[in-house]
Motif scaffolding. Structure first.
Motif, mmCIF file in Angstrom:
data_model
loop_
_atom_site.group_PDB
_atom_site.id
_atom_site.type_symbol
_atom_site.label_atom_id
_atom_site.label_comp_id
_atom_site.label_asym_id
_atom_site.label_seq_id
_atom_site.Cartn_x
_atom_site.Cartn_y
_atom_site.Cartn_z
ATOM 1 N N ALA A 77 -7.207 -25.999 3.769
ATOM 2 C CA ALA A 77 -6.369 -25.377 4.265
ATOM 3 C C ALA A 77 -5.604 -24.140 3.805
ATOM 4 O O ALA A 77 -5.542 -23.232 4.319
ATOM 5 N N ARG A 78 -6.021 -24.341 2.260
ATOM 6 C CA ARG A 78 -5.489 -22.980 1.270
ATOM 7 C C ARG A 78 -6.730 -21.777 2.174
ATOM 8 O O ARG A 78 -6.101 -20.694 2.179
ATOM 9 N N GLU A 79 -7.803 -21.727 2.530
ATOM 10 C CA GLU A 79 -8.477 -21.460 2.754
ATOM 11 C C GLU A 79 -9.263 -20.702 4.009
ATOM 12 O O GLU A 79 -10.069 -19.931 4.222
ATOM 13 N N ASN A 80 -8.530 -21.311 4.670
ATOM 14 C CA ASN A 80 -8.366 -21.476 6.594
ATOM 15 C C ASN A 80 -9.833 -21.600 6.702
ATOM 16 O O ASN A 80 -10.837 -21.333 7.531
ATOM 17 N N LEU A 81 -10.292 -23.074 6.399
ATOM 18 C CA LEU A 81 -11.977 -23.022 6.725
ATOM 19 C C LEU A 81 -11.740 -24.013 8.165
ATOM 20 O O LEU A 81 -11.040 -24.441 8.472
ATOM 21 N N ASP A 82 -13.070 -23.335 8.198
ATOM 22 C CA ASP A 82 -13.445 -24.133 10.393
ATOM 23 C C ASP A 82 -13.706 -25.554 9.894
ATOM 24 O O ASP A 82 -15.501 -25.525 10.112
ATOM 25 N N VAL A 83 -13.626 -26.442 9.330
ATOM 26 C CA VAL A 83 -13.760 -27.776 8.932
ATOM 27 C C VAL A 83 -12.752 -29.008 10.069
ATOM 28 O O VAL A 83 -12.170 -28.837 10.041
ATOM 29 N N THR A 84 -14.153 -29.451 10.686
ATOM 30 C CA THR A 84 -13.338 -30.570 11.519
ATOM 31 C C THR A 84 -13.576 -31.830 10.803
ATOM 32 O O THR A 84 -14.929 -31.823 10.992
ATOM 33 N N ALA A 122 -12.943 -26.262 18.828
ATOM 34 C CA ALA A 122 -12.627 -24.666 19.280
ATOM 35 C C ALA A 122 -11.510 -24.159 18.926
ATOM 36 O O ALA A 122 -12.182 -22.060 19.105
ATOM 37 N N ASP A 123 -10.713 -24.781 18.079
ATOM 38 C CA ASP A 123 -9.998 -23.753 17.912
ATOM 39 C C ASP A 123 -10.657 -23.481 16.226
ATOM 40 O O ASP A 123 -10.927 -24.482 15.615
ATOM 41 N N PRO A 124 -11.040 -22.268 15.295
ATOM 42 C CA PRO A 124 -10.901 -22.551 14.327
ATOM 43 C C PRO A 124 -10.153 -22.772 13.322
ATOM 44 O O PRO A 124 -8.990 -23.083 13.600
ATOM 45 N N GLY A 125 -10.284 -22.685 12.130
ATOM 46 C CA GLY A 125 -9.583 -23.119 11.064
ATOM 47 C C GLY A 125 -9.752 -24.850 10.541
ATOM 48 O O GLY A 125 -9.956 -26.061 11.391
ATOM 49 N N PRO A 126 -8.596 -25.606 9.323
ATOM 50 C CA PRO A 126 -9.250 -27.066 10.134
ATOM 51 C C PRO A 126 -9.047 -27.862 10.302
ATOM 52 O O PRO A 126 -7.218 -27.164 11.230
ATOM 53 N N TYR A 127 -8.994 -28.874 10.749
ATOM 54 C CA TYR A 127 -8.692 -30.374 11.736
ATOM 55 C C TYR A 127 -8.449 -31.948 11.048
ATOM 56 O O TYR A 127 -10.049 -30.863 10.613
ATOM 57 N N LEU A 128 -7.476 -32.416 10.803
ATOM 58 C CA LEU A 128 -8.376 -33.675 11.119
ATOM 59 C C LEU A 128 -8.044 -34.593 12.342
ATOM 60 O O LEU A 128 -7.224 -34.628 13.300
ATOM 61 N N ILE A 129 -9.053 -35.747 12.555
ATOM 62 C CA ILE A 129 -8.588 -36.786 14.004
ATOM 63 C C ILE A 129 -8.785 -38.061 12.962
ATOM 64 O O ILE A 129 -9.785 -38.117 12.485
ATOM 65 N N ASP A 130 -7.634 -38.791 13.010
ATOM 66 C CA ASP A 130 -7.520 -40.502 12.902
ATOM 67 C C ASP A 130 -7.930 -40.627 13.603
ATOM 68 O O ASP A 130 -7.764 -41.116 14.929
ATOM 69 N N CYS A 131 -9.472 -41.936 13.396
ATOM 70 C CA CYS A 131 -10.339 -42.215 14.724
ATOM 71 C C CYS A 131 -10.060 -43.373 14.674
ATOM 72 O O CYS A 131 -10.599 -44.395 13.318
ATOM 73 N N VAL A 132 -9.585 -44.641 15.049
ATOM 74 C CA VAL A 132 -8.901 -45.887 14.547
ATOM 75 C C VAL A 132 -10.427 -46.968 15.696
ATOM 76 O O VAL A 132 -10.351 -46.668 17.295
#
Length: 515
Positions: free
Chosen positions: A423-430, A500-510
């Protein structure tokens, strides 16, 4: 006149190391202050040393040159050892900087005094402690050269060496040293052309680029089975890439892959063994009667031998390449298999996939084999907590490429702090968390070691459902947007949006546990 810290940073930058993953303390404050004097060095703050060391690993795997770490004394180094272990197994080039007490302070046995050399020696191929500020520039250059050989180079810098003036740049530029390259392929050529069953096991630099293509040509021309390490540091794969089969993790499956092989050629890989000892099963996976040919045991040699070997035995052969194909978008219940189909259906071109999905990743290789070309980074040393830090470093190294981190829930809890750095570095990681509320891999190992009849208390040590982990809240708390998916449709839609969106994002895949 520059002080030692300024000399150190300038020496690293001049040698090609311009990213530092850091978790500093008091002994490293002059290094921190000197960053303003050498703006070419990019500092990346990590909230845990295991994130810093894992990020340096991911960066170097993708950049193909070292990053450096900055760690605080022995305890800071100890916190980073697990991912340094993984980096050592990946043969990743890392310059590992560890601050120490001032030379005159060490005899006082202050509370943070420890045997840094012993700790560092467990993971380092090169280790040095600087005793004179006049030597620091040369020590830095030699550390970079040593790391470039595919190892961890640890330089211990006492605090007074950092603050003392009189540092000097290295007198000459130092390149990577390399061992002798084997030039006699007669025995290997004879084995490959003998008509006897042969297999080629790849590792290191042989799992990508022209080297992988050359290995695939050799296999196509000679009929040899083409395999790579169970956990390659970086494997190029996808549509249009040479097809290579990973050696299986389970001993019985790996033995089946190697059954009947009379010649095993090792190129950048070690002779295969099981990960653990199991009752009544051999640990050595080489079949009885098979001759092992260690043609190129180091990463540099692996890169050098394959092209001339292909010229000798496969001058006209074309490699077998993976065909373009994708699974359909899944519907219905969300399982590890349907999640793999969604990933295969949506994986973008030129993606970097960091895989620590463990048991939930069983279907991923098949679902993504025909996706657009991509790199696959794996858990090389088996020390969990690698995935999110490695993804962080890979994103720093390749800011224009999407990074997909496939993470298991138990492993995620070792190094969740990596999300804050993303988040701090605005990295494109999903990041996809395969949330099965269990150390499922250990349920599998209970069976493998013959302890499957363990009772409720034993099984409770592998259960992560009491209480359930809230990965959405954890991610949001570190500045990363997140969502939970409980159906295949939800997961597919969330993954498509995140990629599709730049920046970090997390998916909780149950998902339900595979084991």
């Amino acid at each position: 006149m520059p002080n030692g810290a300024q000399t150190l940073i300038r020496g690293l930058v001049d040698a090609g190391v311009d990213v530092c993953f850091a978790n500093p303390g008091t002994s490293e404050m002059h290094f921190v202050a000197a960053l303003d004097d050498v703006p070419e060095m990019r500092p990346v703050l990590c909230l845990f040393e295991g994130v810093a060391t894992g990020a340096a690993d991911g960066y170097a795997r993708m950049a193909e040159r070292p990053a450096c770490t900055l760690l605080h004394l022995g305890p800071g180094l100890a916190n980073g050892l697990a991912n340094l272990h993984n980096a050592r197994r990946a043969r990743t080039p890392i310059v590992n900087l560890v601050g120490d007490h001032a030379l005159g302070h060490k005899p006082l046995d202050a509370p943070l005094e420890s045997d840094i050399d012993a700790l560092a020696g467990s993971v380092s191929g090169w280790l040095r402690r600087t005793h004179d500020v006049a030597d620091l520039g040369t020590d830095a250059a030699e550390a970079v050269a040593a790391a470039a050989e595919g190892q961890i180079a640890t330089l211990i810098v006492p605090a007074d060496i950092s603050w003392t003036e009189g540092g000097k740049a290295a007198p000459t530029a130092l390149g990577a040293r390399s061992g002798a390259i084997p030039s006699d392929f007669a025995a290997v050529t004879a084995a490959l052309t003998s008509g006897e069953p042969a297999a080629i096991l790849l590792g290191g630099a042989a799992t990508r680029g022209a080297e992988l293509e050359a290995a695939a040509r050799i296999a196509r021309a000679t009929g040899a089975k083409l395999l790579c390490e169970t956990f390659p540091a970086r494997l190029e794969r996808g549509a249009g890439a040479p097809e290579v089969e990973r050696l299986a993790y389970l001993a019985d499956a790996a033995s089946a892959q190697l059954a009947g092989v009379r010649h095993l050629i090792l190129i950048g890989a070690a002779s295969p063994v099981t990960f653990f000892a199991y009752p009544g099963k051999p640990g050595d996976l080489v079949p009885e009667g098979c001759q092992v040919h260690p043609l190129a045991p180091t990463p540099q040699q692996a890169a050098a031998v394959l092209l001339p070997l292909a010229h000798q035995v496969a001058p006209e052969a074309a490699p077998a390449l993976a065909a373009a194909r994708r699974p359909d978008r899944p519907t219905g219940p969300l399982t590890a298999e349907s999640a793999a189909d969604a990933i295969g259906a949506l994986l973008p071109e030129d993606a970097i996939v960091v895989d620590e999905s463990n048991t939930s990743g069983l279907w991923l290789p098949g679902a993504t084999a025909g996706a657009p070309r991509h790199d696959w980074l794996t858990l090389t040393g088996g020390a969990i907590g690698q995935g999110m830090p490695v993804a962080t470093g890979a994103a720093v190294a390749c800011p224009r490429r999407p990074v997909l981190c496939l993470e298991s829930d138990g492993s995620a809890m070792y190094t969740m702090q990596a999300l804050w750095t993303q988040a701090r570095e605005n990295l494109d990681v999903t990041t996809v968390i395969f949330d099965n509320r269990s150390y499922a891999i250990l349920n599998l190992e209970l069976q493998q070691v013959g302890a499957a009849a363990a009772g409720e208390r034993a099984r409770g040590l592998l259960d992560l459902s009491r209480p359930e982990l809230d990965f959405v809240a954890l991610a949001n708390g570190m500045g990363v947007p997140a969502a939970k998916a409980t159906t295949a449709e939800e997961f597919t839609a969330q993954l498509e949006r995140a990629l599709a969106d730049p920046g970090p994002y997390l998916i909780d895949c149950v998902v339900p546990p595979v084991v």
